[in-house]
Motif scaffolding. Structure first.
Motif, PDB file in Angstrom:
ATOM      1  N   ALA A 262      29.746  30.800 -11.920  1.00 47.56           N
ATOM      2  CA  ALA A 262      31.309  30.663 -12.008  1.00 47.56           C
ATOM      3  C   ALA A 262      31.708  29.153 -12.289  1.00 47.56           C
ATOM      4  CB  ALA A 262      31.948  31.347 -10.503  1.00 47.56           C
ATOM      5  N   PRO A 263      32.735  28.910 -13.026  1.00 47.26           N
ATOM      6  CA  PRO A 263      33.149  27.401 -13.084  1.00 47.26           C
ATOM      7  C   PRO A 263      33.317  26.759 -11.785  1.00 47.26           C
ATOM      8  CG  PRO A 263      34.320  28.881 -14.618  1.00 47.26           C
ATOM      9  CD  PRO A 263      33.592  29.764 -13.628  1.00 47.26           C
ATOM     10  N   ARG A 264      33.085  25.687 -11.848  1.00 46.72           N
ATOM     11  CA  ARG A 264      33.369  24.793 -10.356  1.00 46.72           C
ATOM     12  C   ARG A 264      34.692  24.498 -10.047  1.00 46.72           C
ATOM     13  NH1 ARG A 264      33.932  18.989 -10.910  1.00 46.72           N
ATOM     14  NH2 ARG A 264      33.275  18.278 -13.101  1.00 46.72           N
ATOM     15  N   GLU A 265      35.023  23.992  -8.993  1.00 48.66           N
ATOM     16  CA  GLU A 265      36.293  23.305  -8.399  1.00 48.66           C
ATOM     17  C   GLU A 265      36.420  21.997  -8.855  1.00 48.66           C
ATOM     18  OE1 GLU A 265      39.491  23.905  -8.103  1.00 48.66           O
ATOM     19  OE2 GLU A 265      39.392  25.854  -7.978  1.00 48.66           O
ATOM     20  N   TRP A 266      37.686  21.514  -9.174  1.00 50.74           N
ATOM     21  CA  TRP A 266      37.569  20.177  -9.533  1.00 50.74           C
ATOM     22  C   TRP A 266      38.441  19.306  -8.368  1.00 50.74           C
ATOM     23  CZ3 TRP A 266      36.749  17.376 -14.477  1.00 50.74           C
ATOM     24  CH2 TRP A 266      35.844  18.243 -15.215  1.00 50.74           C
ATOM     25  N   ASP A 267      38.158  17.861  -8.222  1.00 53.06           N
ATOM     26  CA  ASP A 267      38.931  17.141  -7.411  1.00 53.06           C
ATOM     27  C   ASP A 267      40.382  16.789  -8.127  1.00 53.06           C
ATOM     28  OD1 ASP A 267      40.639  15.328  -6.151  1.00 53.06           O
ATOM     29  OD2 ASP A 267      38.612  13.974  -5.602  1.00 53.06           O
TER      30      ASP A 267
ATOM     31  N   THR B  72      42.434  13.414  -8.054  1.00 53.01           N
ATOM     32  CA  THR B  72      41.537  12.188  -8.418  1.00 53.01           C
ATOM     33  C   THR B  72      41.563  12.162 -10.074  1.00 53.01           C
ATOM     34  OG1 THR B  72      40.301  12.112  -6.557  1.00 53.01           O
ATOM     35  CG2 THR B  72      39.440  10.566  -8.353  1.00 53.01           C
ATOM     36  N   TYR B  73      41.144  13.628 -10.759  1.00 52.30           N
ATOM     37  CA  TYR B  73      41.099  13.525 -12.039  1.00 52.30           C
ATOM     38  C   TYR B  73      42.550  13.232 -12.547  1.00 52.30           C
ATOM     39  CZ  TYR B  73      40.492  15.467 -16.646  1.00 52.30           C
ATOM     40  OH  TYR B  73      40.601  15.524 -17.894  1.00 52.30           O
ATOM     41  N   ASP B  74      43.595  13.546 -12.196  1.00 52.88           N
ATOM     42  CA  ASP B  74      44.739  13.312 -12.781  1.00 52.88           C
ATOM     43  C   ASP B  74      44.887  11.683 -12.798  1.00 52.88           C
ATOM     44  OD1 ASP B  74      46.958  14.362 -13.708  1.00 52.88           O
ATOM     45  OD2 ASP B  74      48.150  13.713 -12.118  1.00 52.88           O
TER      46      ASP B  74
HETATM   47  C1  LIG Z   1      37.808  17.186 -17.937  1.00 51.15           C
HETATM   48  S1  LIG Z   1      39.014  18.610 -17.748  1.00 51.15           S
HETATM   49  C2  LIG Z   1      40.021  18.646 -19.251  1.00 51.15           C
HETATM   50  C3  LIG Z   1      41.413  19.186 -18.657  1.00 51.15           C
HETATM   51  C4  LIG Z   1      42.426  18.984 -20.133  1.00 51.15           C
HETATM   52  N1  LIG Z   1      42.291  19.816 -21.020  1.00 51.15           N
HETATM   53  C5  LIG Z   1      42.463  17.391 -20.296  1.00 51.15           C
HETATM   54  O1  LIG Z   1      42.095  17.217 -21.588  1.00 51.15           O
HETATM   55  O2  LIG Z   1      42.750  16.517 -19.331  1.00 51.15           O
HETATM   56  C6  LIG Z   1      37.894  20.172 -18.144  1.00 51.15           C
HETATM   57  C7  LIG Z   1      38.707  21.348 -17.482  1.00 51.15           C
HETATM   58  O3  LIG Z   1      38.030  22.568 -18.005  1.00 51.15           O
HETATM   59  C8  LIG Z   1      38.099  23.755 -16.877  1.00 51.15           C
HETATM   60  N2  LIG Z   1      36.996  24.611 -17.185  1.00 51.15           N
HETATM   61  C9  LIG Z   1      35.757  24.392 -17.195  1.00 51.15           C
HETATM   62  N3  LIG Z   1      35.093  25.328 -17.524  1.00 51.15           N
HETATM   63  C10 LIG Z   1      35.889  26.481 -17.507  1.00 51.15           C
HETATM   64  C11 LIG Z   1      35.759  27.871 -17.769  1.00 51.15           C
HETATM   65  N4  LIG Z   1      34.569  28.334 -17.665  1.00 51.15           N
HETATM   66  N5  LIG Z   1      36.850  28.480 -17.898  1.00 51.15           N
HETATM   67  C12 LIG Z   1      38.206  27.934 -17.858  1.00 51.15           C
HETATM   68  N6  LIG Z   1      38.246  26.570 -17.461  1.00 51.15           N
HETATM   69  C13 LIG Z   1      37.297  25.854 -17.581  1.00 51.15           C
HETATM   70  C14 LIG Z   1      38.070  22.819 -15.704  1.00 51.15           C
HETATM   71  O4  LIG Z   1      38.533  23.309 -14.578  1.00 51.15           O
HETATM   72  C15 LIG Z   1      38.974  21.329 -16.015  1.00 51.15           C
HETATM   73  O5  LIG Z   1      40.087  21.789 -15.445  1.00 51.15           O
END
Ligand SMILES: C[S@@+](CC[C@H](N)C(=O)[O-])C[C@H]1O[C@@H](n2cnc3c(N)ncnc32)[C@H](O)[C@@H]1O
Length: 243
Positions: A2-7, A10-12
């Motif tokens: 499963a895809p992981r959770e993110w902080d 902080t990401y924002d």
């Molecule tokens: C680096 S962030 C990019 C977010 C946004 N598009 C940006 O450019 O700021 C990567 C995003 O991909 C999402 N993600 C990763 N794997 C995923 C999956 N299998 N299905 C849906 N979302 C996924 C993560 O939860 C995260 O929000």
């Protein structure tokens, strides 16, 4: 897996490099302004904001697997009647009620393991003739960090860094009619005092989630110390395709 959770909070705060690249990708969409566009991996919605500016009479489906990312995106954009939020895994068939006119995805696809399945699901979600625009990590991405990880004995990676050629073949197999794929280098300097937080939240977020906070922090520090400079050697895979 499963895809992981993110902080997400902080990401924002650290998303500027992703927002810049994502906004460049949004500019490649051919739009009248009344279409329905899927933002596949919308994160906290900073790139989604740029997408909405191009759709004054349109709609956006903001899809992500992370509850926390979607919560911050909702805070940012939840009042906008043009947007629908969907929590879903891009590795699975997408739960969309109707086909969309276009898909844009930024900084996300390298986190999805199976790109054959991914492009099949996107083709199924797009109307015939619909556009797919992608920016994600590609072959050669963060090569210097990969070398450091391997020196530290970390050889299992969560990313799929595909070449433009592999991706064109996958798009053909998934039923895309015309596809342009190319790589670009986007080396990104960071403020030295932000490097560890950026690595822990963005680049090595999955490592930290798997190792736990304490061991994750040790890995992040070791990687940061071994880097020649606070610069992420991003190499992007870009896609412009039509179904
Ligand atoms: C680096 S962030 C990019 C977010 C946004 N598009 C940006 O450019 O700021 C990567 C995003 O991909 C999402 N993600 C990763 N794997 C995923 C999956 N299998 N299905 C849906 N979302 C996924 C993560 O939860 C995260 O929000």
């Amino acid at each position: 897996m499963a895809p992981r959770e993110w902080d997400a909070t902080t990401y924002d705060q650290m998303a500027a490099p992703m927002t810049t690249r994502g906004t460049d990708a949004v500019a490649r969409l051919t739009l009248r302004g009344d279409e329905t566009v899927l933002d596949a991996g919308c994160g906290t919605g900073q790139v989604t904001t740029a997408l909405l500016e191009r759709l004054p009479r349109g709609r956006v489906i903001a899809l992500d697997a992370s509850r926390r990312m979607l919560a911050v995106a909702r805070e940012r954009l939840g009042d906008d009647a043009r947007i629908t939020f969907v929590r879903a895994d891009l590795g699975q068939p997408l739960p969309l009620a109707e086909p969309v006119d276009a898909v844009v995805s930024t900084s996300t696809f390298h986190w999805v393991r199976d790109h054959d399945a991914l492009f099949r699901h996107l083709a199924a979600a797009l109307r015939p003739g619909g556009q797919l625009v992608v920016d994600c990590g590609g072959a050669g991405n963060i090569a210097s960090i990969l070398r450091i990880l391997e020196d530290l004995g970390e050889t299992e990676h969560p990313w799929t860094y595909a070449t433009p050629e592999e991706t064109r073949a996958r798009l053909d197999a998934a039923g895309f009619a015309a596809a342009e794929t190319w790589r670009s280098e986007r080396p990104t300097p960071l403020a030295p005092d932000e490097l560890e937080r950026y690595l822990a939240t963005v680049v090595l977020g999955t490592h930290v989630a798997e190792l736990g906070e304490e061991r994750g922090a040790v890995l992040v520090r070791e990687v940061a110390e071994r880097m020649d400079e606070p610069l992420i050697d991003y190499v992007r895979l870009n896609v412009d395709a039509r179904r």
